[in-house]
Design a protein around this motif. Structure first.
Motif, PDB file in Angstrom:
ATOM      1  N   LYS A 135       0.334  12.546 -26.036  1.00 37.22           N
ATOM      2  CA  LYS A 135      -0.045  11.527 -27.006  1.00 37.22           C
ATOM      3  C   LYS A 135      -1.456  11.039 -26.699  1.00 37.22           C
ATOM      4  O   LYS A 135      -1.883  11.040 -25.536  1.00 37.22           O
ATOM      5  N   ARG A 136      -2.148  10.587 -27.714  1.00 35.42           N
ATOM      6  CA  ARG A 136      -3.422   9.932 -27.457  1.00 35.42           C
ATOM      7  C   ARG A 136      -3.157   8.640 -26.683  1.00 35.42           C
ATOM      8  O   ARG A 136      -2.198   7.914 -26.975  1.00 35.42           O
ATOM      9  N   PRO A 137      -3.945   8.334 -25.656  1.00 35.37           N
ATOM     10  CA  PRO A 137      -3.673   7.168 -24.805  1.00 35.37           C
ATOM     11  C   PRO A 137      -3.516   5.861 -25.572  1.00 35.37           C
ATOM     12  O   PRO A 137      -2.691   5.012 -25.197  1.00 35.37           O
ATOM     13  N   GLU A 138      -4.268   5.696 -26.637  1.00 34.76           N
ATOM     14  CA  GLU A 138      -4.186   4.434 -27.391  1.00 34.76           C
ATOM     15  C   GLU A 138      -2.858   4.288 -28.137  1.00 34.76           C
ATOM     16  O   GLU A 138      -2.519   3.189 -28.599  1.00 34.76           O
ATOM     17  N   ASN A 139      -2.088   5.382 -28.253  1.00 39.39           N
ATOM     18  CA  ASN A 139      -0.794   5.321 -28.928  1.00 39.39           C
ATOM     19  C   ASN A 139       0.384   5.192 -27.959  1.00 39.39           C
ATOM     20  O   ASN A 139       1.532   5.104 -28.375  1.00 39.39           O
TER      21      ASN A 139
ATOM     22  N   THR B  44       2.865   3.387 -25.306  1.00 40.52           N
ATOM     23  CA  THR B  44       3.372   2.044 -25.030  1.00 40.52           C
ATOM     24  C   THR B  44       4.299   2.089 -23.816  1.00 40.52           C
ATOM     25  O   THR B  44       4.704   3.170 -23.353  1.00 40.52           O
TER      26      THR B  44
ATOM     27  N   ASP C 289       4.162  14.169 -26.960  1.00 39.18           N
ATOM     28  CA  ASP C 289       3.945  13.923 -28.382  1.00 39.18           C
ATOM     29  C   ASP C 289       4.915  14.809 -29.157  1.00 39.18           C
ATOM     30  O   ASP C 289       4.618  15.965 -29.466  1.00 39.18           O
TER      31      ASP C 289
END
Length: 225
Positions: free
Chosen positions: A55-59, A61, A39
């Motif tokens: 990074k947060r996993p949902e962010n 790609t 991040d």
């Protein structure tokens, strides 16, 4: 030995074993999740880590794990005739915590990747095109050198001074792999002659067994960072 002395002896022995094992225990721990994509935005805040926060996993790609950085030759029009293109955690966030990285090195005819070290990694180099004269110097001052041709490999042990030279009249290229996400590179010449603030001229003159004028002349070729 009296029974009451035994616990103290065992405690001392255990402390000694822990002290001897400390360098081993101090290594990076195993990952605790599938990945930890770097991040970069976190560097804008007050928090500082040995590496990058995740990074947060949902962010995350697929692009966080992709790079085309090594697909194209670097610009070798420079005094040493080589260009290093890195694919490390600073360029590819998906490498964070994975302990690996790569670089591409391109060489002009007779170009040199000057003597340098990687303080945090061993390097293995694979020649894509051309042939290279390579070498590294041990802490005992012994030089190991040989020619490495297209399709061949050579290993530079961690932290040792090494170099590569294109030994032909055509461009050459190689891929380097490292067992660190950020191996670090320290050029010997830049460390000595382009440090900021500068290494004292009298120190370098004494170390190199030359005069201060010669040292200053060399420094003038390498502006301080």
């Amino acid at each position: 030995m009296a029974p009451k002395q035994l616990p103290a002896v065992l405690l001392a022995a255990w402390a000694t074993l822990l002290a001897l094992a400390a360098p081993t225990l101090a290594g990076d721990p195993d990952m605790l999740q599938d990945f930890c994509v770097a991040d970069y935005k976190s560097l804008d805040g007050p928090l500082r880590l040995n590496g990058f926060p995740c990074k947060r996993p949902e962010n995350v790609t697929a692009d966080d794990f992709f790079s085309a950085a090594l697909a194209f030759p670097g610009n070798t029009v420079n005094p040493v005739g080589s260009a290093v293109t890195a694919a490390n955690v600073e360029k590819l966030p998906g490498l964070n915590t994975l302990g690996v990285s790569m670089s591409r090195v391109d060489y002009a005819p007779w170009g040199v990747n000057p003597p340098h070290t990687h303080p945090r990694a061993t390097e293995i180099i694979y020649v894509l095109e051309g042939s290279l004269d390579v070498g590294f110097v041990t802490t005992a001052g012994k030089l190991f050198t040989r020619t490495v041709c297209k399709g061949e490999l050579f290993v530079f042990p961690r932290g040792l001074v090494h170099y590569q030279k294109n030994n032909g009249g055509a461009p050459a290229a190689a891929i380097s792999a490292f067992n660190s996400q950020l191996p670090g590179t320290q050029s010997l010449v830049l460390a000595l002659f382009a440090a900021s603030p500068p290494v004292p001229t009298d120190v370098l003159a004494r170390a190199l067994q030359t005069d201060g004028g010669m040292v200053e002349a060399i420094k003038s070729k390498f502006p301080q960072k």
